[in-house]
Design an enzyme around this catalytic site. Structure first.
Site, PDB file in Angstrom:
ATOM      1  N   CYS A 361       0.822  -1.215   0.000  1.00 34.25           N
ATOM      2  CA  CYS A 361       0.000   0.000   0.000  1.00 34.25           C
ATOM      3  C   CYS A 361       0.852   1.259   0.000  1.00 34.25           C
ATOM      4  O   CYS A 361       0.937   1.971   1.006  1.00 34.25           O
ATOM      5  CB  CYS A 361      -0.958  -0.041   1.177  1.00 34.25           C
ATOM      6  SG  CYS A 361      -2.160  -1.343   0.946  1.00 34.25           S
ATOM      7  N   TYR A 390      21.738  -6.523  -4.216  1.00 29.60           N
ATOM      8  CA  TYR A 390      20.889  -5.538  -3.529  1.00 29.60           C
ATOM      9  C   TYR A 390      19.411  -5.873  -3.737  1.00 29.60           C
ATOM     10  O   TYR A 390      18.574  -4.985  -3.859  1.00 29.60           O
ATOM     11  CB  TYR A 390      21.226  -4.111  -3.998  1.00 29.60           C
ATOM     12  CG  TYR A 390      22.713  -3.817  -3.881  1.00 29.60           C
ATOM     13  CD1 TYR A 390      23.313  -3.726  -2.625  1.00 29.60           C
ATOM     14  CD2 TYR A 390      23.529  -3.680  -5.001  1.00 29.60           C
ATOM     15  CE1 TYR A 390      24.673  -3.499  -2.501  1.00 29.60           C
ATOM     16  CE2 TYR A 390      24.893  -3.458  -4.890  1.00 29.60           C
ATOM     17  CZ  TYR A 390      25.456  -3.367  -3.633  1.00 29.60           C
ATOM     18  OH  TYR A 390      26.813  -3.152  -3.501  1.00 29.60           O
TER      19      TYR A 390
END
Ligand code: LLP
Length: 439
Positions: A361, A390
């Site tokens: 969200c 990463y």
């Protein structure tokens, strides 16, 4: 009306540009010969898939490009024990930036004498751990750290081998959030202060000053910034020696970039040449600390389509079960990762212009914007490419999303693959939380 982004590489181009990837007419996308659909069927999605075979190939390519230069793999790029063990078996050393990374490297079989400890904020406890582990070198980033290390070494009755990390004030020409060698960045000792501090370090109890280190940033795709930084360090070496100070080693950092979208990027031999041109004639032990170049293309993130929103949208939004909590790079650095369908049928379809998002969200939970992607049914698989560096290491559990599974492809393993991290559970996430007792 939306039109296709002109420079966008197609799925076929993305696959063709990666040695480990192949589209099989029946089995769909293969990674080093292993069908990704089979991995998803067995372990679910999202799922990180890393290929030890690609990793070994890349390590050997890099090593061949820079004979005589010691390679310390930057553990931060991907610190999974299974990967570290592959690197250790190849003979790579490690560059670590925390006590945790140091312990992981040692646990994976990297000898202390092949470990370099970098980082701007090492605690006294971490410095003591580094000395106890017999690390080869501590890259000191400030006068304050040097004084602390001298004190810790004396308390232990030992000597720390120290390289001073200098900040050469060079713009690496990369994303601002991954630049580290400009004067305003928090890293390294300003070039103009380095000679005086080196002289002090050479007289300090508990310290043996052995050299210099420099690292100007990550995902660097041009040779000029490397050259500028190494020439500055070379001048410093000459100046220090002119004062009668010994300089034995230079750690040239990491930063070699990869072509995520097929953009031009320099190759290992060009990086090696820039190191040799500046420092090769100075009778130094040379070392590098690459992370991304080694592991980035060795990993991908497998995800499934939850559903595609079309109604009322400017363009379709494909919502995946992987999100910014898994792969943070697009949200953090506007990073571009290729996204390709896995099934042979989907690979054959005519693509349409879409956005690709996760379920978290946040508006920034968009993994890829304005991409040409084949229309995909619900539950179809996609591979998010070049996610080995990463990626999983930067995952969070935001929105109570547990860590994704991880699978290693490795032709040295029986069956050619292994689960190396079981998918996390909601209960694991709250296991260490404490509900205070109430009266
Ligand atoms: N050495 C030092 C001192 C570093 O700070 C880094 C990376 C490396 C070596 C390895 O750099 P590489 O060869 O991987 O470029 N999370 C960002 C990248 C941060 C890099 C931090 N330092 C990203 O996802 O782009």
């Amino acid at each position: 009306m939306d039109v296709a982004v002109p420079d966008e590489p197609s799925a076929a181009e993305l696959i063709a540009g990666r040695a480990g990837l192949r589209a099989h007419p029946m089995d769909g996308l293969l990674f080093d010969g292993v069908p990704l659909a089979g991995i998803a069927a067995r372990h679910g999605t999202p799922c990180w898939v890393t290929s030890a075979d690609t990793l070994r190939r890349r390590f050997r390519t890099l090593r061949a490009a820079m004979p005589g230069v010691t390679i310390h793999y930057a553990v931060k790029a991907n610190d999974h024990l299974a990967l570290l063990a592959v690197m250790a078996a190849e003979g790579a050393g490690a560059d670590v930036v925390s006590g945790g990374e140091l312990l992981r490297a040692v646990r994976s079989g990297v000898p202390g004498g092949s470990i370099v400890f970098s980082g701007v904020g090492k605690t006294r406890g971490e410095l003591a751990l580094a000395l106890a582990s017999g690390v080869a070198q501590i890259n000191v980033e400030s006068e304050e750290e040097l004084l602390a290390l001298s004190a810790v070494a004396q308390e232990r009755g030992g000597t720390a081998q120290v390289a001073l990390r200098v900040n050469p004030d060079v713009d690496a020409g990369t994303h601002g959030k991954i630049s580290t060698g400009r004067a305003g960045d928090k890293f390294g000792i300003p070039l103009q202060d380095a000679a005086a501090l080196y002289a002090r370090a050479s007289r300090m109890p508990g310290i043996r000053a052995i050299g210099l280190a420099v690292h100007i940033g990550s995902q660097i795709r041009a040779v000029a910034p490397f050259g500028a930084a190494y020439r500055a360090v070379a001048d410093l070496v000459v100046g220090l020696r002119g004062q009668g100070l010994g300089v034995e080693t230079v750690d040239c950092g990491g930063g070699l970039g990869i072509p995520y979208a097929g953009e031009p990027a320099i190759l290992p031999h060009a990086w090696a040449a820039s190191i040799q041109a500046a420092l090769g004639g100075l009778d130094l032990h040379l070392a590098v600390e690459p992370g991304r170049w080694l592991v980035g293309p060795a990993g991908l993130l497998l995800a499934s389509v939850i559903r595609t929103r079309r109604a009322g949208m400017a363009r379709p939004i494909v919502i995946l079960d992987a999100a910014m909590n898994d792969l943070a790079r697009p949200a953090l650095y506007d990073a571009w990762h290729g996204v390709v369908p896995v099934s042979a049928a989907c690979l054959a379809r005519t693509p349409e212009l879409v956005d690709i998002a996760g379920p978290v969200c946040e508006s920034s939970d968009v993994l890829a914007r304005r991409r040409m992607l084949a229309p995909l049914p619900d539950d179809a698989l996609v591979a998010i490419l070049d996610a080995g560096a990463y990626g999983a290491v930067m995952s969070s559990s935001y929105n109570a999303r547990p860590p994704a599974a991880q699978v290693l492809i490795d032709s040295h393993l029986p069956g050619g693959q292994a689960l190396i991290r079981a998918p996390g559970t909601a209960a694991e996430l709250w296991a260490a939380e404490i509900l205070p007792a109430r009266a």
